[in-house]
Structures are given as structure tokens and as C-alpha cells.
Design a protein around this motif. Structure first.
Motif, mmCIF file in Angstrom:
data_model
loop_
_atom_site.group_PDB
_atom_site.id
_atom_site.type_symbol
_atom_site.label_atom_id
_atom_site.label_comp_id
_atom_site.label_asym_id
_atom_site.label_seq_id
_atom_site.Cartn_x
_atom_site.Cartn_y
_atom_site.Cartn_z
ATOM 1 N N GLU A 16 -13.613 11.195 6.101
ATOM 2 C CA GLU A 16 -12.973 12.960 6.724
ATOM 3 C C GLU A 16 -11.644 12.532 5.989
ATOM 4 N N ALA A 17 -10.687 13.543 6.669
ATOM 5 C CA ALA A 17 -8.910 13.684 5.950
ATOM 6 C C ALA A 17 -7.831 14.290 6.987
ATOM 7 N N ALA A 60 -11.290 -6.165 9.866
ATOM 8 C CA ALA A 60 -12.175 -6.549 8.831
ATOM 9 C C ALA A 60 -12.310 -5.676 7.939
ATOM 10 N N LYS A 61 -12.201 -6.448 7.167
ATOM 11 C CA LYS A 61 -12.263 -5.238 5.241
ATOM 12 C C LYS A 61 -13.692 -5.965 4.561
ATOM 13 N N PHE A 62 -13.480 -4.506 4.239
ATOM 14 C CA PHE A 62 -15.181 -3.601 3.724
ATOM 15 C C PHE A 62 -14.715 -2.781 2.956
ATOM 16 N N GLU A 63 -15.530 -3.060 1.740
ATOM 17 C CA GLU A 63 -15.957 -2.770 0.151
ATOM 18 C C GLU A 63 -16.944 -1.773 0.446
ATOM 19 N N VAL A 64 -16.369 -0.233 -0.020
ATOM 20 C CA VAL A 64 -17.245 0.652 0.435
ATOM 21 C C VAL A 64 -17.660 1.014 -1.229
ATOM 22 N N ARG A 65 -18.745 1.236 -1.649
ATOM 23 C CA ARG A 65 -19.017 1.702 -3.225
ATOM 24 C C ARG A 65 -20.112 3.192 -2.666
ATOM 25 N N THR A 66 -20.299 4.452 -3.823
ATOM 26 C CA THR A 66 -20.252 5.699 -3.565
ATOM 27 C C THR A 66 -20.674 6.250 -4.859
ATOM 28 N N ARG A 67 -21.037 6.671 -5.042
ATOM 29 C CA ARG A 67 -21.385 7.728 -6.443
ATOM 30 C C ARG A 67 -19.221 8.382 -6.494
ATOM 31 N N TYR A 68 -19.176 8.286 -8.182
ATOM 32 C CA TYR A 68 -17.566 8.917 -8.056
ATOM 33 C C TYR A 68 -17.669 10.172 -7.814
ATOM 34 N N ARG A 69 -16.443 10.575 -6.443
ATOM 35 C CA ARG A 69 -16.297 12.006 -6.177
ATOM 36 C C ARG A 69 -14.714 11.899 -6.637
ATOM 37 N N ALA A 70 -13.797 13.152 -6.784
ATOM 38 C CA ALA A 70 -12.846 13.590 -7.228
ATOM 39 C C ALA A 70 -11.814 13.441 -5.144
ATOM 40 N N GLY A 71 -10.703 13.492 -5.363
ATOM 41 C CA GLY A 71 -9.987 13.695 -4.366
ATOM 42 C C GLY A 71 -9.686 12.922 -3.725
ATOM 43 N N ILE A 72 -10.945 12.058 -3.533
ATOM 44 C CA ILE A 72 -10.873 10.481 -2.399
ATOM 45 C C ILE A 72 -9.694 9.598 -2.337
ATOM 46 N N SER A 73 -8.856 9.712 -1.364
ATOM 47 C CA SER A 73 -7.572 9.092 -1.257
ATOM 48 C C SER A 73 -7.716 8.099 -0.100
ATOM 49 N N PRO A 74 -6.361 7.223 -0.313
ATOM 50 C CA PRO A 74 -6.224 6.286 0.564
ATOM 51 C C PRO A 74 -5.573 7.171 1.666
ATOM 52 N N GLU A 75 -5.405 7.955 2.270
ATOM 53 C CA GLU A 75 -4.938 8.593 3.414
ATOM 54 C C GLU A 75 -6.452 9.238 4.217
ATOM 55 N N MET A 76 -7.165 9.128 3.723
ATOM 56 C CA MET A 76 -8.562 9.354 4.120
ATOM 57 C C MET A 76 -9.152 8.256 5.147
ATOM 58 N N PHE A 80 -18.701 5.756 10.167
ATOM 59 C CA PHE A 80 -20.132 5.122 10.175
ATOM 60 C C PHE A 80 -21.219 4.054 11.578
ATOM 61 N N GLY A 81 -21.738 5.400 12.108
ATOM 62 C CA GLY A 81 -22.608 4.477 13.082
ATOM 63 C C GLY A 81 -21.028 3.986 14.923
ATOM 64 N N GLY A 82 -20.729 4.968 14.434
ATOM 65 C CA GLY A 82 -19.600 4.974 15.596
ATOM 66 C C GLY A 82 -18.337 3.783 15.085
ATOM 67 N N ARG A 83 -17.776 3.752 13.831
ATOM 68 C CA ARG A 83 -16.952 2.860 13.589
ATOM 69 C C ARG A 83 -16.013 3.762 12.594
ATOM 70 N N VAL A 84 -14.884 3.361 12.140
ATOM 71 C CA VAL A 84 -14.100 3.753 11.783
ATOM 72 C C VAL A 84 -13.434 3.404 10.236
ATOM 73 N N LEU A 85 -13.431 3.196 9.365
ATOM 74 C CA LEU A 85 -12.892 2.484 7.624
ATOM 75 C C LEU A 85 -12.062 2.925 7.261
ATOM 76 N N GLU A 86 -10.904 2.893 7.545
ATOM 77 C CA GLU A 86 -9.512 4.012 6.982
ATOM 78 C C GLU A 86 -9.525 2.745 5.394
ATOM 79 N N ILE A 87 -9.137 3.923 4.817
ATOM 80 C CA ILE A 87 -9.266 3.394 2.883
ATOM 81 C C ILE A 87 -7.235 2.829 2.805
ATOM 82 N N GLN A 88 -7.857 2.231 2.415
ATOM 83 C CA GLN A 88 -6.771 1.296 1.504
ATOM 84 C C GLN A 88 -6.188 1.728 -0.098
ATOM 85 N N ALA A 89 -7.214 1.591 -1.126
ATOM 86 C CA ALA A 89 -7.613 1.657 -1.878
ATOM 87 C C ALA A 89 -8.943 1.966 -3.211
#
Length: 109
Positions: A16-17, A60-76, A80-89
Motif C-alpha cells: 500500500e502507498a 517487532a522487526k521483520f525482513e520481507v523478501r520478495t521478487r524485485y519490483r521498481a518503486g517500492i519505498s520506505p513511505e509504503m 497481511f493477515g490483519g498485520r501492518v508492516l511499515e517499510i523502513q528500508a
């Protein structure tokens, strides 16, 4: 470090953005808009409690690994499953535009 094995991408996440709308008080209201739905590997890294302005809060800190996608930034963020993971880097694993690693934070009450 190489990217995850395809079988490890077992979590379905919504990317989400933010969209900002000015309010009457001179501030802004944030609305989250879906950008994409991705398969990813979610790796728990650490958890702790912090004293913040509104009291004690779990982080809680997590690492999320996914296939490359241009445009993903720390403001996004990922949802998933009612949980919100704020991107830091965000970093491109191996710099080959094949895999992304996102350091994320989940705030609890």
C-alpha cells in the motif's frame, strides 16, 4: 547473499502507498491505497517494548523478501493477515534487480 527459494515465498502481502488529503486544520489525512498483491517471505528478526509518547508500545522487526519490483519505498507498507508492516528500508539483494529485501516494523499496543 542470494535471494529466497521460490518455495519460501508463501505469504500473500498487499503493498500500500499513502495518499495525503489536506484538512481544514492545515494538516493532512492519510489514506492508504493498494498498489499490488505480492508473494513474499516474512522473516521475524526481533521484538522489544519502547516507551513512546502514548505509553509503552511493542515493536517487532521483520525482513520481507520478495521478487524485485521498481518503486517500492520506505513511505509504503505491507498488510497481511490483519498485520501492518511499515517499510523502513529497501535494498536490492545482490544489485541484480531479481530480489528485494525490505526491513519492516510492526507497532503494537
Amino acid at each position: 547473499m542470494s535471494g529466497p527459494r521460490i518455495g519460501a515465498l508463501r505469504h500473500r502481502l498487499r503493498l500500500e502507498a499513502p495518499s495525503y488529503m489536506a484538512d481544514e486544520g492545515g494538516g493532512a489525512t492519510v489514506t492508504w491505497n493498494p498498489v499490488a498483491t505480492l508473494w513474499a517471505e516474512v522473516i521475524p528478526l526481533s521484538g522489544r517494548e519502547e516507551l513512546r509518547a502514548d505509553g509503552l508500545q511493542t515493536v517487532a522487526k521483520f525482513e520481507v523478501r520478495t521478487r524485485y519490483r521498481a518503486g517500492i519505498s520506505p513511505e509504503m507498507r505491507f498488510v497481511f493477515g490483519g498485520r501492518v508492516l511499515e517499510i523502513q528500508a529497501v535494498r536490492d539483494i545482490e544489485g541484480r534487480r531479481r530480489w528485494l529485501s525490505c526491513l519492516c516494523e510492526e507497532l503494537g499496543s
